[in-house]
Scaffold this active site. Structure first.
Site, PDB file in Angstrom:
ATOM      1  CB  ALA A  63      -0.890  -0.021   1.234  1.00 11.58           C
ATOM      2  N   GLY A 108       0.752  -4.962   1.010  1.00  9.67           N
ATOM      3  CA  GLY A 108      -0.443  -5.079   0.165  1.00  9.67           C
ATOM      4  C   GLY A 108      -0.198  -5.873  -1.114  1.00  9.67           C
ATOM      5  CD  GLU A 111      -1.970  -7.272   3.279  1.00  5.83           C
ATOM      6  OE1 GLU A 111      -1.651  -6.176   2.793  1.00  5.83           O
ATOM      7  OE2 GLU A 111      -2.474  -7.385   4.407  1.00  5.83           O
ATOM      8  CD  GLU A 131       1.931  -5.225   5.972  1.00  6.41           C
ATOM      9  OE1 GLU A 131       2.738  -6.112   6.330  1.00  6.41           O
ATOM     10  OE2 GLU A 131       1.226  -5.330   4.957  1.00  6.41           O
TER      11      GLU A 131
HETATM   12  N1  CAA Z   1       4.535   3.169  -0.991  1.00  6.22           N
HETATM   13  C1  CAA Z   1       4.908   4.319  -1.586  1.00  6.22           C
HETATM   14  N2  CAA Z   1       6.015   4.438  -2.348  1.00  6.22           N
HETATM   15  C2  CAA Z   1       6.780   3.353  -2.485  1.00  6.22           C
HETATM   16  C3  CAA Z   1       6.458   2.112  -1.882  1.00  6.22           C
HETATM   17  C4  CAA Z   1       5.262   2.051  -1.112  1.00  6.22           C
HETATM   18  N3  CAA Z   1       4.858   0.916  -0.534  1.00  6.22           N
HETATM   19  N4  CAA Z   1       7.429   1.225  -2.196  1.00  6.22           N
HETATM   20  C5  CAA Z   1       8.315   1.873  -2.964  1.00  6.22           C
HETATM   21  N5  CAA Z   1       7.930   3.150  -3.143  1.00  6.22           N
HETATM   22  C6  CAA Z   1       8.614   4.209  -3.901  1.00  6.22           C
HETATM   23  C7  CAA Z   1       9.821   4.729  -3.143  1.00  6.22           C
HETATM   24  O1  CAA Z   1       9.435   5.707  -2.198  1.00  6.22           O
HETATM   25  C8  CAA Z   1      10.638   5.298  -4.281  1.00  6.22           C
HETATM   26  O2  CAA Z   1      10.101   6.536  -4.644  1.00  6.22           O
HETATM   27  P1  CAA Z   1      11.095   7.790  -4.993  1.00  6.22           P
HETATM   28  O3  CAA Z   1      11.848   7.321  -6.211  1.00  6.22           O
HETATM   29  O4  CAA Z   1      10.140   8.901  -5.272  1.00  6.22           O
HETATM   30  O5  CAA Z   1      11.979   7.971  -3.810  1.00  6.22           O
HETATM   31  C9  CAA Z   1      10.363   4.343  -5.430  1.00  6.22           C
HETATM   32  O6  CAA Z   1       9.158   3.649  -5.084  1.00  6.22           O
HETATM   33  C10 CAA Z   1      11.447   3.291  -5.607  1.00  6.22           C
HETATM   34  O7  CAA Z   1      11.639   2.664  -4.352  1.00  6.22           O
HETATM   35  P2  CAA Z   1      13.073   2.514  -3.655  1.00  6.22           P
HETATM   36  O8  CAA Z   1      13.972   3.636  -4.043  1.00  6.22           O
HETATM   37  O9  CAA Z   1      12.855   2.306  -2.199  1.00  6.22           O
HETATM   38  O10 CAA Z   1      13.586   1.189  -4.365  1.00  6.22           O
HETATM   39  P3  CAA Z   1      14.607   0.110  -3.775  1.00  6.22           P
HETATM   40  O11 CAA Z   1      14.925  -0.783  -4.914  1.00  6.22           O
HETATM   41  O12 CAA Z   1      15.717   0.775  -3.075  1.00  6.22           O
HETATM   42  O13 CAA Z   1      13.778  -0.709  -2.682  1.00  6.22           O
HETATM   43  C11 CAA Z   1      11.826  -1.859  -1.826  1.00  6.22           C
HETATM   44  C12 CAA Z   1      12.674  -1.493  -3.075  1.00  6.22           C
HETATM   45  C13 CAA Z   1      12.639  -2.808  -0.952  1.00  6.22           C
HETATM   46  C14 CAA Z   1      10.585  -2.557  -2.332  1.00  6.22           C
HETATM   47  C15 CAA Z   1      11.498  -0.586  -1.040  1.00  6.22           C
HETATM   48  O14 CAA Z   1      10.952   0.376  -1.949  1.00  6.22           O
HETATM   49  C16 CAA Z   1      10.502  -0.782   0.059  1.00  6.22           C
HETATM   50  O15 CAA Z   1      10.859  -1.283   1.109  1.00  6.22           O
HETATM   51  N6  CAA Z   1       9.224  -0.383  -0.169  1.00  6.22           N
HETATM   52  C17 CAA Z   1       8.193  -0.420   0.843  1.00  6.22           C
HETATM   53  C18 CAA Z   1       7.709  -1.838   1.050  1.00  6.22           C
HETATM   54  C19 CAA Z   1       6.689  -1.880   2.168  1.00  6.22           C
HETATM   55  O16 CAA Z   1       6.974  -1.569   3.299  1.00  6.22           O
HETATM   56  N7  CAA Z   1       5.456  -2.281   1.827  1.00  6.22           N
HETATM   57  C20 CAA Z   1       4.382  -2.382   2.774  1.00  6.22           C
HETATM   58  C21 CAA Z   1       3.561  -1.133   2.760  1.00  6.22           C
HETATM   59  S1  CAA Z   1       2.371  -1.117   4.060  1.00  6.22           S
HETATM   60  C22 CAA Z   1       1.071  -2.057   3.510  1.00  6.22           C
HETATM   61  O17 CAA Z   1       1.088  -2.597   2.426  1.00  6.22           O
HETATM   62  C23 CAA Z   1      -0.084  -2.113   4.445  1.00  6.22           C
HETATM   63  C24 CAA Z   1      -1.167  -3.029   4.067  1.00  6.22           C
HETATM   64  O18 CAA Z   1      -1.131  -4.203   4.368  1.00  6.22           O
HETATM   65  C25 CAA Z   1      -2.377  -2.529   3.479  1.00  6.22           C
END
Ligand code: CAA
Length: 258
Positions: A63, A108, A111, A131
């Site tokens: 998400a 998400g 999920e 999360e």
């Molecule tokens: N939400 C918003 N933006 C996201 C995102 C997310 N879940 N995942 C990645 N992005 C964005 C980053 O902010 C980045 O944007 P910018 O270029 O503007 O800075 C872009 O995507 C590329 O991401 P990274 O630079 O971080 O890429 P990376 O290769 O270094 O890392 C990754 C990849 C390991 C997937 C890392 O992006 C990451 O950890 N993302 C978040 C994953 C996460 O925590 N997901 C769970 C979200 S909570 C949820 O989903 C709740 C639910 O159950 C409903």
């Protein structure tokens, strides 16, 4: 639609989530568009749906954290219920849905894959529920569907530690049915979809219904559901044609979905 692409190959519909600048993260707009595309699928012609993410890096990275960052209690709950409703629609979609996981399936994203009937993935896929590192719980079904898919102990370990797992581990745990090199993922998903699409659609959909509903109730109720659903296939044109073809030692070229 800005973030969802939908194309068809004969009886197969392919939904692609395309928000690559955020690794296909799910914000409200993406969820609304996903909802819209599911509603628009023509069930008379489409027999199997494939769901994937655009690019080679990410299926869905979760998400949208930027959108969630400053939500209130009430807004957080609403956001969760929106995702839950759309994912449940996918889970209950009459035709089978195959998740072709082409990279990160985090939060998400994991999920979303769990809401599909079958998951296959590319070698670079990574599954996880991160999360708790963000101070929240899984909110689009992860606490429920992950435990139902890989067992309570492993699901709790993944959710409590937030440690992601790679494709081979996902395969070992039964989270995915197969792992392919990236370039072969969509062709393999299409091959699998074609194999399903060749079978009698009313029967395939009835199997989905029986498995989905039957697993939620006690064994006697579930077997009653199976009996009723089995019975409902009789007198369909495809049942009669399928059985007559067998008895005549012929093969059915195409079931009619009638
Ligand atoms: N939400 C918003 N933006 C996201 C995102 C997310 N879940 N995942 C990645 N992005 C964005 C980053 O902010 C980045 O944007 P910018 O270029 O503007 O800075 C872009 O995507 C590329 O991401 P990274 O630079 O971080 O890429 P990376 O290769 O270094 O890392 C990754 C990849 C390991 C997937 C890392 O992006 C990451 O950890 N993302 C978040 C994953 C996460 O925590 N997901 C769970 C979200 S909570 C949820 O989903 C709740 C639910 O159950 C409903």
């Amino acid at each position: 639609m800005q973030f969802i692409k939908y194309e068809t190959h004969d009886a197969i519909g392919i939904i692609t989530i395309d928000r690559q600048e955020a690794l296909n993260a799910l914000n409200t707009d993406v969820l609304n568009e996903l909802d819209g595309v599911i509603n628009s699928i023509d069930l008379d012609t489409i027999r199997v749906v494939i769901l994937t993410g655009a690019g080679t890096k990410s299926f869905v990275a979760g998400a949208d954290i930027a959108e969630m960052c400053h939500l209130s209690h009430a807004e957080g709950k609403r956001f969760s219920h929106k995702g839950l409703r759309v994912f449940r629609k996918l889970e209950l979609f009459p035709a089978p849905v195959i998740a072709a996981v082409n990279g990160y399936a985090l939060g998400g994203g994991c999920e979303l894959a769990l809401s599909c009937d079958i998951r296959i993935c590319s070698e670079n896929a990574m599954f996880g529920q991160p999360e708790v590192t963000l101070g929240i719980t899984p909110g689009f079904g992860g606490t429920q569907r992950l435990a139902r898919t890989i067992g309570v102990g492993k699901a709790k370990e993944m959710i409590y530690t937030a440690k992601p797992i790679k494709a081979d581990e996902a395969y070992r745990l039964g989270l995915v049915n197969a792992v392919y090199p990236q370039a072969e993922l969509i062709p393999e998903a299409i091959k699998l979809a074609e194999k399903i699409a060749h079978n009698a659609p009313i029967a395939v959909r009835a199997c989905k219904e029986a498995i989905n509903y039957g697993l939620q109730v006690d064994i006697d109720s579930s077997l009653r559901i199976e009996g009723n659903i089995f019975g409902s296939c009789f007198e369909t044109a495809d049942q009669v044609a399928g059985m007559e073809a067998f008895l005549a030692k012929k093969k059915i070229d195409k079931f009619q979905n009638k």
